[in-house]
Design an enzyme around this catalytic site. Structure first.
Site, PDB file in Angstrom:
ATOM      1  N   TYR A  66      -9.253   1.943  12.430  1.00  0.00           N
ATOM      2  CA  TYR A  66      -8.815   1.574  13.778  1.00  0.00           C
ATOM      3  C   TYR A  66      -8.838   0.079  13.965  1.00  0.00           C
ATOM      4  CZ  TYR A  66     -13.583   0.486  15.407  1.00  0.00           C
ATOM      5  OH  TYR A  66     -14.813  -0.089  15.587  1.00  0.00           O
TER       6      TYR A  66
ATOM      7  N   ARG B  48      -6.142  -7.068   8.899  1.00  0.00           N
ATOM      8  CA  ARG B  48      -7.380  -6.317   8.639  1.00  0.00           C
ATOM      9  C   ARG B  48      -7.082  -4.815   8.564  1.00  0.00           C
ATOM     10  NH1 ARG B  48     -12.285  -7.214  12.689  1.00  0.00           N
ATOM     11  NH2 ARG B  48     -10.938  -5.987  14.046  1.00  0.00           N
TER      12      ARG B  48
ATOM     13  N   ARG C 259      -8.832  21.955   6.030  1.00  0.00           N
ATOM     14  CA  ARG C 259     -10.069  21.204   5.765  1.00  0.00           C
ATOM     15  C   ARG C 259     -10.523  21.362   4.314  1.00  0.00           C
ATOM     16  NH1 ARG C 259     -15.408  21.239   5.348  1.00  0.00           N
ATOM     17  NH2 ARG C 259     -16.541  19.473   6.223  1.00  0.00           N
TER      18      ARG C 259
ATOM     19  N   HIS D 144     -12.237  18.440   1.205  1.00  0.00           N
ATOM     20  CA  HIS D 144     -12.628  17.036   1.082  1.00  0.00           C
ATOM     21  C   HIS D 144     -11.610  16.132   0.367  1.00  0.00           C
ATOM     22  CE1 HIS D 144     -16.388  18.677   2.507  1.00  0.00           C
ATOM     23  NE2 HIS D 144     -16.898  17.467   2.609  1.00  0.00           N
TER      24      HIS D 144
ATOM     25  N   LYS E 263     -12.856  -1.160   8.568  1.00  0.00           N
ATOM     26  CA  LYS E 263     -12.981  -0.796   9.987  1.00  0.00           C
ATOM     27  C   LYS E 263     -12.656   0.688  10.165  1.00  0.00           C
ATOM     28  CE  LYS E 263     -12.176  -2.784  14.563  1.00  0.00           C
ATOM     29  NZ  LYS E 263     -13.573  -2.804  14.966  1.00  0.00           N
TER      30      LYS E 263
ATOM     31  N   GLU F 219     -25.240  -7.629  11.469  1.00  0.00           N
ATOM     32  CA  GLU F 219     -24.369  -7.849  12.633  1.00  0.00           C
ATOM     33  C   GLU F 219     -24.830  -6.925  13.738  1.00  0.00           C
ATOM     34  OE1 GLU F 219     -20.310  -6.492  11.884  1.00  0.00           O
ATOM     35  OE2 GLU F 219     -21.078  -4.898  10.589  1.00  0.00           O
TER      36      GLU F 219
ATOM     37  N   LEU G  25     -18.512  -6.300   9.269  1.00  0.00           N
ATOM     38  CA  LEU G  25     -17.080  -6.295   9.546  1.00  0.00           C
ATOM     39  C   LEU G  25     -16.651  -7.750   9.743  1.00  0.00           C
ATOM     40  CD1 LEU G  25     -14.583  -4.456  10.209  1.00  0.00           C
ATOM     41  CD2 LEU G  25     -15.048  -5.075  12.574  1.00  0.00           C
TER      42      LEU G  25
END
Ligand code: PDD
Length: 303
Positions: free
Chosen positions: A33, A52, A100, A102, A147, A180, A205
């Site tokens: 995101y 990014r 579903r 993996h 991210k 952070e 990040l």
């Protein structure tokens, strides 16, 4: 006015916007995101955010849902349809819908969701008053440079901060160095006037605001060190602050029970804040690219 979201090729009303229950973002947090500030109807630092995003996608071997020019157009259209002058733009890509299991699906089609909402960023009284942070062990994985939407440790840390009456939790690695915040980058100014923030490796990040503030520091001729700093050094600092898209630059006046800089925002923090603000105000004046606007209209459908 009702809000509008972009979901996989359609502009839909926000309260009806949804993704499939087998979306891998929902099942595995298998996605990435970006959060951009919007000022004057324009995304702030858009290219850095898109750089990014592309890096995060590539580290997770995910295809982008669309190329950059149409993506820019969608972002602008979501801002426009929500009539956002100043606010927040949210963009999420996941590895799509599949039964579903993996391993990556053989034919994954990346999902894309974009939302926008008005917001004041951040209220001036917060800027003057500064914030308190608590410290917690950094229990996240070893690729914090990506991210990803997998934010459970960050959510737990932020909640713990809020319950302690603090704005943020600064996360501390096994050696006692600050990495952070749960959703912000961490900075200190030493008693000798050196600005320090952790180097952008895999343990943090690489914040877009961080980049902007680093540039502001260079422009101001401030001595700068990108390196890990110990929690002890942070508590002994002359000034401290945090940065993020949604917080911009906020003075930190207390770390756990230690008051920083006599409990007042420091001079250097103030200088950097104003230099950064100047950069942001030029963003406001930038005009919308007409071609992108045209592309947005051609990919849009009525709500
Ligand atoms: N958070 N570190 C972490 C863990 C973050 O989640 C963020 C941003 C930052 C600052 O990055 P930037 O300056 O690019 O916003 C640092 C966003 C705002 C969020 O998750 O809402």
């Amino acid at each position: 006015m009702s809000r509008v979201a972009y979901v996989n090729g359609r502009y839909v009303s926000h309260h009806q916007a949804s993704v499939h229950i087998d979306d891998r973002g929902y099942q595995f947090a298998d996605g990435v995101y970006e959060v951009m500030a919007v000022l004057g109807g324009q995304p702030v630092d858009e290219e850095s955010h898109l750089d990014r995003l592309e890096r995060s996608l590539s580290e997770l071997h995910m295809q982008s849902a669309m190329a950059r020019p149409p993506l820019r157009a969608v972002l602008r259209e979501v801002i426009r349809r929500n009539r956002v002058r100043d606010g927040i733009l949210y963009l999420q890509m996941t590895r799509g819908v599949a039964r579903r299991d993996h391993p990556f699906p053989a034919k994954a089609v990346t999902s894309l969701v974009v939302t926008a909402r008005p917001a004041t960023l951040p209220p001036p009284e917060t800027l003057r008053a500064g914030v308190h942070v608590i410290t917690l062990p950094d229990i996240r994985w070893k690729r914090c440079d990506i991210k990803t939407i997998s934010l459970l440790p960050n959510v737990l840390a932020k909640q713990q901060a809020r319950e302690a009456g603090a704005f943020e939790a600064w996360l501390v690695d096994e050696d006692g160095f600050v990495t952070e915040g749960s959703a912000t980058n961490a900075w200190i100014v030493t008693k000798t006037g050196v600005l320090v923030t952790r180097d952008a490796g895999q343990s943090i990040l690489g914040g877009v605001t961080r980049l902007g503030v680093l540039q502001a520091a260079r422009d101001e001729g401030i001595t700068l060190e990108e390196r890990p700093f110990h929690l002890k050094e942070a508590k002994d600092a002359a000034e401290a602050f945090l940065t993020s898209t949604t917080s911009f630059l906020l003075p930190v006046l207390k770390i756990d029970d230690t008051v920083i800089g006599g409990g007042k925002p420091g001079k250097l923090t103030d200088r950097l804040f104003h230099r950064y603000l100047k950069k942001l105000s030029t963003n406001k004046k930038r005009s919308t690219n007409k071609n992108e606007k045209k592309a947005a209209i051609s990919t849009s459908n009525p709500v």
